[in-house]
Design a protein around this motif. Structure first.
Motif, PDB file in Angstrom:
ATOM      1  N   TYR A  60       0.779  -1.185   0.058  1.00  0.00           N
ATOM      2  CA  TYR A  60      -0.246  -0.314   0.038  1.00  0.00           C
ATOM      3  C   TYR A  60       0.826   1.165  -0.023  1.00  0.00           C
ATOM      4  O   TYR A  60       0.465   2.472  -0.376  1.00  0.00           O
ATOM      5  N   GLY A  61       2.251   1.172   0.289  1.00  0.00           N
ATOM      6  CA  GLY A  61       2.912   2.290   0.512  1.00  0.00           C
ATOM      7  C   GLY A  61       3.297   2.672   1.987  1.00  0.00           C
ATOM      8  O   GLY A  61       2.582   2.068   2.985  1.00  0.00           O
ATOM      9  N   ARG A  66       1.227   7.674   2.970  1.00  0.00           N
ATOM     10  CA  ARG A  66      -0.211   7.802   2.709  1.00  0.00           C
ATOM     11  C   ARG A  66      -0.832   8.473   3.675  1.00  0.00           C
ATOM     12  O   ARG A  66      -1.810   9.597   3.044  1.00  0.00           O
ATOM     13  N   ALA A  78      -5.617   7.764   5.435  1.00  0.00           N
ATOM     14  CA  ALA A  78      -4.723   7.176   4.985  1.00  0.00           C
ATOM     15  C   ALA A  78      -5.005   5.850   4.280  1.00  0.00           C
ATOM     16  O   ALA A  78      -4.777   5.170   3.370  1.00  0.00           O
ATOM     17  N   VAL A  81      -5.980   5.306   0.430  1.00  0.00           N
ATOM     18  CA  VAL A  81      -4.875   5.767  -0.701  1.00  0.00           C
ATOM     19  C   VAL A  81      -4.052   4.386  -0.862  1.00  0.00           C
ATOM     20  O   VAL A  81      -3.641   3.822   0.165  1.00  0.00           O
ATOM     21  N   LEU A  82      -3.635   4.269  -1.892  1.00  0.00           N
ATOM     22  CA  LEU A  82      -2.863   3.212  -2.456  1.00  0.00           C
ATOM     23  C   LEU A  82      -1.750   3.724  -3.441  1.00  0.00           C
ATOM     24  O   LEU A  82      -1.962   4.369  -4.393  1.00  0.00           O
ATOM     25  N   CYS A  83      -0.569   3.633  -2.905  1.00  0.00           N
ATOM     26  CA  CYS A  83       0.815   4.019  -3.845  1.00  0.00           C
ATOM     27  C   CYS A  83       1.072   3.045  -4.902  1.00  0.00           C
ATOM     28  O   CYS A  83       0.907   1.871  -4.793  1.00  0.00           O
ATOM     29  N   TRP A 232      -0.086   7.603  -6.892  1.00  0.00           N
ATOM     30  CA  TRP A 232      -0.976   6.946  -6.033  1.00  0.00           C
ATOM     31  C   TRP A 232      -2.435   7.114  -6.522  1.00  0.00           C
ATOM     32  O   TRP A 232      -2.798   8.004  -7.182  1.00  0.00           O
ATOM     33  N   ALA A 234      -6.353   7.714  -4.921  1.00  0.00           N
ATOM     34  CA  ALA A 234      -7.137   7.952  -3.701  1.00  0.00           C
ATOM     35  C   ALA A 234      -8.342   7.340  -4.077  1.00  0.00           C
ATOM     36  O   ALA A 234      -9.104   7.992  -4.960  1.00  0.00           O
ATOM     37  N   GLU A 260       9.981   6.331  -1.642  1.00  0.00           N
ATOM     38  CA  GLU A 260       9.002   6.908  -0.641  1.00  0.00           C
ATOM     39  C   GLU A 260       9.099   7.668   0.465  1.00  0.00           C
ATOM     40  O   GLU A 260       8.527   8.859   0.859  1.00  0.00           O
TER      41      GLU A 260
END
Length: 379
Positions: A60-61, A66, A78, A81-83, A232, A234, A260
């Motif tokens: 996910y990051g 996030r 957070a 959110v997926l990075c 990302w 969202a 990151e």
């Protein structure tokens, strides 16, 4: 997996981007050095940077990243959110998760080529063309007429690449409502958001306006940090994010933890970076105004409403393709001709080219371009 067509823009850049002396078609804002970015770090981020290990990261990051990304939205956390490893990975995986062979998608044109070729490799796609005769206006009525019972995705990109257009707030809100009312996923590419020189035109992010919409963003464009390769999606639909996580397991798995950490520093310095890039664009636009005003019979130009690219018209008898090819070969000035934006879905004007206004100090490149034009006019 179906074979995708040649990525025209990327092939063109592979040939010219790093050999042309003047890159006047850059799609990103001016970058910073690693040292400049690290100098922006607060004590906590500096300690994280110095003490980080180089193992795998979370799919996910980085949680702190996030959280910082979620802080750029009004209604997200957070967990929403997926990075990804850049925006391209996010776009590719999202289309494969959202669409199946029997589905239908709607895509606004002109666009970044992958925005239409990836959906086209999966299902039927209808294009809705921005209107070049009306400042690239988005016709929401036409989009509504294109909706079918099996329409699953509407894909848009604002501020738009390559035109630099931004719809007005009323039209934008109507589009979001339309998708919600029909149970359609709005996939909103927002990678240029934040460097609008008139910040009153900045649109609310789709993921803030709709519980099912997906907002795509990346540090490459408005922030000028393309080398980090951090993007990302969202979305408040966490079940969908879990499906996207599963798709990412078959792609990058996780992002570079070094990238990151640098991305976290950038997000904590977000307003500083975006303000810097807005000021660069604002300073550059008069330079381009003056250049195009010097050749009124050759060009029709409008500064971008948002982002750092725009799509002027070339009126020369030789045509835009020849102009761009000769300019880079003879003078080392790189532009993107209209053929890079040909669409299978709708006509795209063939007399346009993309110019970028987000890099520092375009004056020398514009002078070289002007001298090249003047030499040709004397022949």
């Amino acid at each position: 997996m179906p074979t995708l067509p040649e990525f025209r823009l990327e092939s063109y850049f592979s040939k010219w981007e790093f050999v042309a002396r003047y890159h006047l078609t850059a799609s990103d804002a001016q970058t910073v050095t690693k040292a400049e970015l690290l100098a922006m770090a607060g004590d906590e981020d500096r300690a994280r940077w110095e003490g980080m290990d180089l193992g795998y990261g979370e799919t996910y990051g980085l949680p702190a990243l996030r959280e910082a990304i979620a802080g750029t939205y009004e209604h997200l956390e957070a967990e929403d959110v997926l990075c990804f490893a850049g925006a391209e990975e996010a776009l590719n995986l999202a289309m494969h998760v959202l669409l199946d062979a029997g589905d239908h998608a709607i895509v606004v044109t002109p666009n970044y080529q992958a925005a239409e070729t990836i959906p086209l490799s999966i299902c039927e796609v209808t294009g809705i063309a921005l209107d070049p005769s009306n400042d690239w206006h988005l016709d929401v009525d036409a989009l509504e007429r294109a909706i079918r019972p099996n329409t699953r995705v509407v894909s848009v990109n604002f501020p738009n690449n390559p035109t630099g257009t931004v719809p007005d707030q009323r039209n934008w809100a109507r589009l979001v409502r339309l998708c919600d009312e029909h149970g359609i996923r709005l996939f909103s590419d927002e990678v240029y958001r934040g460097v609008e020189t008139d910040q009153d035109t900045t649109l609310p992010q789709a993921a803030d306006l709709s519980a099912t919409a997906l907002s795509l963003n990346v540090l490459s464009k408005a922030y000028g940090l393309g080398g980090l390769r951090i993007g990302w999606i969202a979305c408040r639909d966490r079940a969908l994010l879990r499906r996207l996580e599963g798709a990412k397991h078959y792609a990058s798995i996780c992002n570079s933890t070094v990238s990151e950490m640098l991305a976290l520093i950038a997000l904590h310095s977000r307003e500083r970076l975006l303000d810097r890039n807005r000021r660069i664009i604002a300073a550059n636009v008069p330079e381009f105004d003056a250049f195009f005003a010097a050749f009124p019979g050759l060009f029709e130009w409008r500064a971008p409403q948002g982002g750092c690219v725009t799509f002027p018209r070339y009126l020369g008898a030789d045509g835009v393709e020849a102009m761009c090819a000769d300019l880079v070969a003879e003078a080392g000035v790189l532009l993107l001709p209209a053929s890079m934006y040909v669409s299978e879905l709708t006509p795209v004007p063939t007399d346009r080219f993309r110019v970028g206004v987000g890099r520092s100090d375009p004056k020398e490149a514009l002078e070289v371009w002007a001298s090249w034009i003047e030499r040709r006019q004397r022949v």
